[in-house]
Write a protein that holds these residues in place. Structure first.
Motif, PDB file in Angstrom:
ATOM      1  N   THR A 116       0.830  -1.203   0.000  1.00 23.17           N
ATOM      2  CA  THR A 116       0.000   0.000   0.000  1.00 23.17           C
ATOM      3  C   THR A 116       0.866   1.255   0.000  1.00 23.17           C
ATOM      4  O   THR A 116       0.596   2.223  -0.732  1.00 23.17           O
ATOM      5  CB  THR A 116      -0.930   0.002   1.226  1.00 23.17           C
ATOM      6  N   GLU A 131      -9.348  -1.618  -0.530  1.00 26.76           N
ATOM      7  CA  GLU A 131      -8.721  -0.305  -0.656  1.00 26.76           C
ATOM      8  C   GLU A 131      -7.701  -0.299  -1.788  1.00 26.76           C
ATOM      9  O   GLU A 131      -7.610   0.652  -2.570  1.00 26.76           O
ATOM     10  CB  GLU A 131      -8.048   0.101   0.661  1.00 26.76           C
ATOM     11  N   GLN A 134      -7.641   1.893  -5.309  1.00 23.91           N
ATOM     12  CA  GLN A 134      -6.529   2.755  -5.706  1.00 23.91           C
ATOM     13  C   GLN A 134      -5.920   2.360  -7.045  1.00 23.91           C
ATOM     14  O   GLN A 134      -5.516   3.214  -7.832  1.00 23.91           O
ATOM     15  CB  GLN A 134      -5.441   2.723  -4.625  1.00 23.91           C
TER      16      GLN A 134
END
Length: 427
Positions: A175, A204, A208
Motif C-alpha cells: 500500500t 482499498e 486505488q
C-alpha cells in the motif's frame, strides 16, 4: 507455448530509484529503442493457494503465480485431505484458508512477475508491473526491475522491447509503495489493471489501482457473488472500461444458443418462451445470472420479482414484451471435480410454447455433464432440441491476452446491459 522468464536477473532497487532507472534504461542503455509503444499491464497477483501449498510442502517451488497443472492438482488433493466439500473449486480463498491452518515453513524462490506467459509476451507490452503480496503481512517492500522481450523463437529481436517491475511485500508495504506507480504508467499508452484474485480481498488497494482511465480486467467468478455483481455493475455505471473473464467464458453458450434459433422455423419461438432453467456448479450463481440477464435483455423481458430459495437456487418472474410471464430458475448442482472457475454453467433448458404449434424444449449442456437432469419434467410432449456446448478450457493468461489484443477502451455493450439486471437478480 510455455511461460518465459525475463531476459536478465531482476535488479533490486529502492522504490524511489525505480522510475529513474527505467528512464535511463530506454535513453542510455538502449539508445536504439525507446520501448514498445503498446500498453502497460498492472497485475495484482496474490496466488494465495500456490503460496500456501509451497509453504506446507505440498508443492515444489518456485512460486510463479501461473495456474499450472501442478498447482491445480495439489489444490484438488488438499480439498480431499482437508475434508472439504468435493464440489469446492480448488483455487478459491476457502481452500487457501484451509491450508493456512496447516503447519509448515518451507521457503522457495518467488518468481511472480518474472514468469511471463507467452500469450501475453507475444503482444509485446511496454511495461508489466506486478504486485505480489506475501503471506507475511510484515514483509518489507521489495522492488525488482528487469528488461524483457519475447524470445527469438517467439518473434522477438535482440533489443529489449519492454520492462518488468515487481513490487513484493506485505499488505501494508505494498500500500505504501503505490506512490511509485503513477510515474511508471506513461500517459500516452493505455494501461490495464488485471485483478488476478478474489474481488473480496484488499478493497482499498483495488480502489486505488483501478482508477480511471485505467481499464479493468476482473473475474466475477472469484469472490462473494453479490459483491462481484455489484462491483461489476458499479464500475460499468461509472464509465470505466471493464472486462470480465467470467463473461468471456460465456461466449460459447451464447453462440450455441443463438445457432439453435438461427433456422427460420425456430425464430418465432423466441417470442414465446415460458421457462428458463440454468444449472451452475455449486452455489456461485454469477455466470448463470449473467447468461439469464443477457437472454432477458435480448428478448426485451422486464423483471417482475425474484426470490432466493432454501436449496440455494434463485427464482425470478419476468414479463415478455406481450406481458406474458416467464419463469427463471438458476440452480446449483454438485460436481465431483468442478472447474477451477467457480459457478460455471453445466446446463440450460429453455421452453417455448408458440400459439397453435407444438411446445419446444431446447437443452444445452456442457461436455463435462449430461443432459438427463434437464430432460426430466414433462418433456415427452415437446419437440426436444439438444446441443452440447463446446466449452473452452484455455488458461486464464490466454483469456487475458485475448482481451488485451482486442484493445477496447469501452465495456462490451452486451455485458454493460446484462450486468445491472444480473445484480438485481441476486439482491
Amino acid at each position: 507455448m510455455s511461460p518465459q522468464l525475463t531476459l536478465q536477473t531482476p535488479l533490486e532497487l529502492p522504490p524511489t530509484e525505480v522510475p529513474g532507472y527505467l528512464e535511463q534504461l530506454w535513453t542510455k542503455d538502449q539508445p536504439s529503442s525507446q520501448g514498445a509503444h503498446t500498453f502497460c499491464l498492472l497485475v495484482w497477483q496474490p496466488a494465495w493457494v500456490e503460496q500456501q501449498l509451497v509453504r506446507t510442502g505440498r508443492l515444489n517451488g518456485p512460486i510463479t503465480g501461473v495456474q499450472r497443472e501442478e498447482v491445480i492438482t495439489a489444490a484438488r488433493q488438499m480439498v480431499i485431505d482437508g475434508d472439504l466439500p468435493l464440489s469446492m473449486s480448488p483455487l478459491t480463498s476457502s481452500v487457501s484458508d484451509a491450508i493456512s491452518n496447516l503447519p509448515g515453513e518451507h521457503q522457495s524462490e518467488d518468481l511472480r512477475g518474472q514468469h511471463i506467459d507467452a500469450a501475453v509476451s507475444a503482444l509485446r507490452p511496454r511495461r508489466l508491473i506486478t504486485l505480489a503480496p506475501s503471506l507475511d503481512r510484515n514483509h518489507p517492500l521489495e522492488t525488482l526491475v528487469a528488461a524483457y522481450c519475447p524470445l527469438p523463437e517467439e518473434g522477438g529481436g535482440t533489443a529489449a522491447c519492454g520492462d518488468v517491475v515487481v513490487l513484493r511485500g506485505g499488505h501494508d508495504a505494498l500500500t505504501q509503495g503505490l506512490s511509485i506507480l503513477q510515474p511508471l504508467l506513461p500517459e500516452d499508452l493505455p494501461s490495464w489493471v488485471w485483478w488476478n484474485g478474489s474481488l473480496d480481498e484488499a478493497p482499498e488497494l483495488l480502489e486505488q489501482l483501478t482508477i480511471r482511465p485505467r481499464r479493468l480486467i476482473l473475474d466475477s467468478a472469484m469472490g462473494n457473488p453479490t459483491h462481484c455483481l455489484n462491483l461489476l455493475r458499479d464500475r460499468i455505471a461509472g464509465g470505466q472500461s471493464v472486462n470480465d473473464l467470467n463473461w468471456l467464458r460465456l461466449r460459447s453458450w451464447r453462440e450455441t444458443l443463438a445457432m439453435v434459433f438461427d433456422p427460420p422455423q425456430r425464430r418465432n419461438a423466441l417470442g414465446h418462451v415460458v421457462q428458463l432453467d440454468i444449472d451452475v456448479e455449486t452455489a456461485h450463481p454469477v455466470q448463470g445470472l449473467l447468461l439469464a440477464a443477457w437472454i432477458a435483455d435480448r428478448l426485451n423481458w422486464t423483471l417482475s420479482s425474484r426470490q432466493s430459495e432454501t436449496d440455494g437456487s434463485i427464482t425470478a418472474l419476468f414479463k415478455r414484451a406481450d406481458s406474458e410471464p416467464v419463469k427463471l430458475r438458476v440452480a446449483p448442482v454438485s460436481m465431483g471435480q468442478p472447474s477451477i472457475h467457480p459457478g460455471q454453467i453445466v446446463g440450460l433448458r429453455l421452453i417455448c410454447q408458440p400459439e397453435g404449434l407444438p411446445a419446444a424444449c431446447v437443452i444445452l449442456c456442457a461436455e463435462s455433464g449430461g443432459c438427463m437432469r434437464l430432460e426430466a419434467g414433462g418433456m415427452a410432449n415437446m419437440e426436444l432440441i439438444e446441443e452440447v456446448v463446446p466449452v473452452q478450457h484455455s488458461p486464464v493468461e490466454a483469456d487475458v491476452a485475448r482481451l488485451l489484443e482486442g484493445g477496447h477502451d469501452t465495456t462490451n455493450p452486451l455485458l454493460a446491459a446484462a450486468a445491472p439486471l444480473a445484480a438485481k437478480l441476486i439482491q
